[in-house]
Design an enzyme around this catalytic site. Sequence first.
Site, mmCIF file in Angstrom:
data_model
loop_
_atom_site.group_PDB
_atom_site.id
_atom_site.type_symbol
_atom_site.label_atom_id
_atom_site.label_comp_id
_atom_site.label_asym_id
_atom_site.label_seq_id
_atom_site.Cartn_x
_atom_site.Cartn_y
_atom_site.Cartn_z
ATOM 1 N N GLY A 245 0.836 -1.192 0.000
ATOM 2 C CA GLY A 245 0.000 0.000 0.000
ATOM 3 C C GLY A 245 0.868 1.238 0.000
ATOM 4 N N SER A 246 0.353 2.308 0.580
ATOM 5 C CA SER A 246 1.047 3.590 0.494
ATOM 6 C C SER A 246 2.216 3.658 1.483
ATOM 7 C CB SER A 246 0.065 4.715 0.791
ATOM 8 O OG SER A 246 -0.466 4.543 2.081
ATOM 9 N N GLY A 250 2.555 2.425 5.386
ATOM 10 C CA GLY A 250 3.712 1.549 5.635
ATOM 11 C C GLY A 250 4.534 2.033 6.824
ATOM 12 N N CYS A 301 1.895 0.721 -8.772
ATOM 13 C CA CYS A 301 2.960 1.186 -7.871
ATOM 14 C C CYS A 301 4.248 1.464 -8.636
ATOM 15 C CB CYS A 301 3.206 0.149 -6.794
ATOM 16 S SG CYS A 301 3.433 -1.499 -7.472
ATOM 17 N N GLU A 398 4.178 10.716 -5.654
ATOM 18 C CA GLU A 398 3.420 9.697 -6.382
ATOM 19 C C GLU A 398 2.003 10.216 -6.628
ATOM 20 O OE1 GLU A 398 2.174 6.129 -4.242
ATOM 21 O OE2 GLU A 398 2.765 4.928 -5.961
HETATM 22 P P1 NAP Z 1 -3.245 2.458 1.469
HETATM 23 O O1 NAP Z 1 -4.169 3.571 1.720
HETATM 24 O O2 NAP Z 1 -1.947 2.426 2.173
HETATM 25 O O3 NAP Z 1 -4.069 1.135 1.776
HETATM 26 C C1 NAP Z 1 -3.540 -0.161 1.619
HETATM 27 C C2 NAP Z 1 -4.280 -1.115 2.542
HETATM 28 O O4 NAP Z 1 -3.999 -0.775 3.905
HETATM 29 C C3 NAP Z 1 -5.792 -1.056 2.407
HETATM 30 O O5 NAP Z 1 -6.318 -2.345 2.609
HETATM 31 C C4 NAP Z 1 -6.163 -0.116 3.538
HETATM 32 O O6 NAP Z 1 -7.496 -0.256 3.962
HETATM 33 C C5 NAP Z 1 -5.210 -0.558 4.618
HETATM 34 N N1 NAP Z 1 -4.954 0.439 5.657
HETATM 35 C C6 NAP Z 1 -5.241 1.771 5.661
HETATM 36 N N2 NAP Z 1 -4.828 2.337 6.819
HETATM 37 C C7 NAP Z 1 -4.261 1.354 7.558
HETATM 38 C C8 NAP Z 1 -3.633 1.304 8.839
HETATM 39 N N3 NAP Z 1 -3.490 2.389 9.576
HETATM 40 N N4 NAP Z 1 -3.142 0.121 9.273
HETATM 41 C C9 NAP Z 1 -3.253 -0.992 8.531
HETATM 42 N N5 NAP Z 1 -3.845 -1.019 7.316
HETATM 43 C C10 NAP Z 1 -4.335 0.138 6.821
HETATM 44 O O7 NAP Z 1 -2.881 2.323 -0.065
HETATM 45 P P2 NAP Z 1 -3.892 2.349 -1.287
HETATM 46 O O8 NAP Z 1 -4.277 3.758 -1.512
HETATM 47 O O9 NAP Z 1 -4.952 1.325 -1.118
HETATM 48 O O10 NAP Z 1 -2.942 1.816 -2.459
HETATM 49 C C11 NAP Z 1 -2.155 2.627 -3.211
HETATM 50 C C12 NAP Z 1 -0.708 2.577 -2.742
HETATM 51 O O11 NAP Z 1 -0.218 1.238 -2.770
HETATM 52 C C13 NAP Z 1 0.220 3.355 -3.647
HETATM 53 O O12 NAP Z 1 1.097 4.124 -2.872
HETATM 54 C C14 NAP Z 1 0.979 2.259 -4.396
HETATM 55 O O13 NAP Z 1 2.225 2.649 -4.883
HETATM 56 C C15 NAP Z 1 1.057 1.195 -3.383
HETATM 57 N N6 NAP Z 1 1.300 -0.119 -3.997
HETATM 58 C C16 NAP Z 1 2.545 -0.693 -3.882
HETATM 59 C C17 NAP Z 1 2.813 -1.925 -4.475
HETATM 60 C C18 NAP Z 1 4.166 -2.580 -4.354
HETATM 61 O O14 NAP Z 1 4.272 -3.761 -4.675
HETATM 62 N N7 NAP Z 1 5.201 -1.872 -3.903
HETATM 63 C C19 NAP Z 1 1.796 -2.581 -5.188
HETATM 64 C C20 NAP Z 1 0.549 -1.972 -5.288
HETATM 65 C C21 NAP Z 1 0.312 -0.743 -4.683
HETATM 66 P P3 NAP Z 1 -8.638 0.662 3.268
HETATM 67 O O15 NAP Z 1 -8.706 0.311 1.849
HETATM 68 O O16 NAP Z 1 -9.848 0.246 3.971
HETATM 69 O O17 NAP Z 1 -8.234 2.089 3.520
#
Ligand code: NAP
Length: 488
Positions: A245-246, A250, A301, A398
């Site tokens: 995720g973000s 992280g 990502c 990003e």
């Molecule tokens: P995100 O907001 O960080 O959410 C990722 C996951 O974490 C979701 O299931 C989210 O739930 C959950 N989450 C949110 N807050 C949390 C917390 N405090 N503790 C634990 N879990 C929590 O990211 P996103 O907006 O869904 O995804 C986009 C990001 O992912 C981008 O930055 C992208 O670059 C990155 N990404 C990286 C890769 C890689 O392999 N490096 C691959 C794909 C995506 P909710 O959906 O319910 O908020």
Amino acid sequence: MAKKTEKEIKNIWTYDPAPESSDHIQLKDKYDLYIDGKWVKPESGKYYDTSNPASTKKIASIAYGNDKDVDKAVRAARKAYKNVWSKMEPSERAKYIFRIARIMQERARELAVIECMDSGKVIREARDVDVPLACNHFFYYAGWADKLEYAFPNQKVESIGVAGQIIPWNFPLLMAAWKIAPALAAGNTVVLKPAETTPLTALKLAEIIHEAGLPAGVVNVVTGFGDTGAAIVNHHDIDKIAFTGSTGVGKLIQRAVAGTNKRVTLELGGKSANIILDDAPLDQAVEGIVNGIFFNQGHVCCAGSRLFVQENVADRVIQMLKARMETLVVGDPLDKNTDIGAINSKEQLATINKYIEIGKKEGADMYQSHINLPKSGYYCAPTLFTNMSQSSVIVKEEIFGPVLTIQTFRTIDEVIQKANNTEYGLAAGVWTSNGARIFNLTTKLKAGVVWANTYNRFDPVSPFGGYKESGFGREGGLHGLKSYVKLS
Ligand code: NAP
Ligand code: MG
């Protein structure tokens, strides 16, 4: 041959609608949590809507799991780990994982259509990339399940225990497969939380896992919001957290597990460089640029969101790219002709538009395809910016949408310095017909994956992961398996 008129050119690219049918899919109106091999109601009694970003219409009600549900799921996973899964003959474990892969293949069409409806991605990608790759991850790791001593020779190999896995919305089924397949192959059990906006294919996967006869509690799926993910991270009986995720979330996770025995892998954001040298095959490179940033609406990502073009070919490449952008079809994700589907959510569209405004305010020159966006749903026209500096916000941060920044360079050293001048380090692309230049650049670019004369290619055998603020740990290949074993 006479030069074609603008109207004739436009006609080449006008297709009749070719929507994929959604008659064959089976969806319930309401989804509960999948815990201990059963569908159970959430403790909170609350459900939220998941909707189709292409139409904004509701698809289904989804259970909101809280810390009590997470606790139930972790207990079920622990029991299954202790009593069944870690004790099972590895060759038997493999059979279950192969069975999951085969049922996924049988239901590939359904999975692809549901993925499009829930996420906004285009059917061509869901059908040809997401679903086959997800199946292949299960096939690949099933093959390792009874060969762990060959995977890590001369070492004692043990499973870790219960893995808490949290995934984003951009590749919902594929991210679930990346996480679940190696965990199961190595003998661990799982509590998975899909993203709020895209829970449906993870829930379909739970149905498939059930159909495959996996013992109760080996895989549990708890849907919900960020606090549901946090409850997994903070649960005392989780042995490993795998998060994609973000970078912001992280960092929160890294802080939350500091001082505990939990292992953690983080796959985070990116701002990857796609580099076009003057000896590159330019037609192919332009396709590579398009694939790098406009694939999956830029919700990737490792998207090639920072383009670097060698100065002596820059004008030509930008002209070719603009012409190609005019031919991209933006619209219904279920139409087989669509190149760019819907942005995943209203919030994400607002974020992308905010960055486009910042780019304009910073004084960069913007170019957008001249297309009519659909009237309903969340859409963004392919966008590029030129004339910015290395310190521009749109170059540094990003955006996670179909927005490309273009910079030029004169020498190889200059582009290496510029490409590495980022807090991220997930991926990079290099386009040249000179092999020595490829090797020179691939060794000097600080990125987890460097593609040469291609972009956004994935394979279960090949590890994927980042440098710097793009995270740590690798998924895919033997590296991916290593994150799920204890070696001594
Ligand atoms: P995100 O907001 O960080 O959410 C990722 C996951 O974490 C979701 O299931 C989210 O739930 C959950 N989450 C949110 N807050 C949390 C917390 N405090 N503790 C634990 N879990 C929590 O990211 P996103 O907006 O869904 O995804 C986009 C990001 O992912 C981008 O930055 C992208 O670059 C990155 N990404 C990286 C890769 C890689 O392999 N490096 C691959 C794909 C995506 P909710 O959906 O319910 O908020
Ligand atoms: Mg949705």
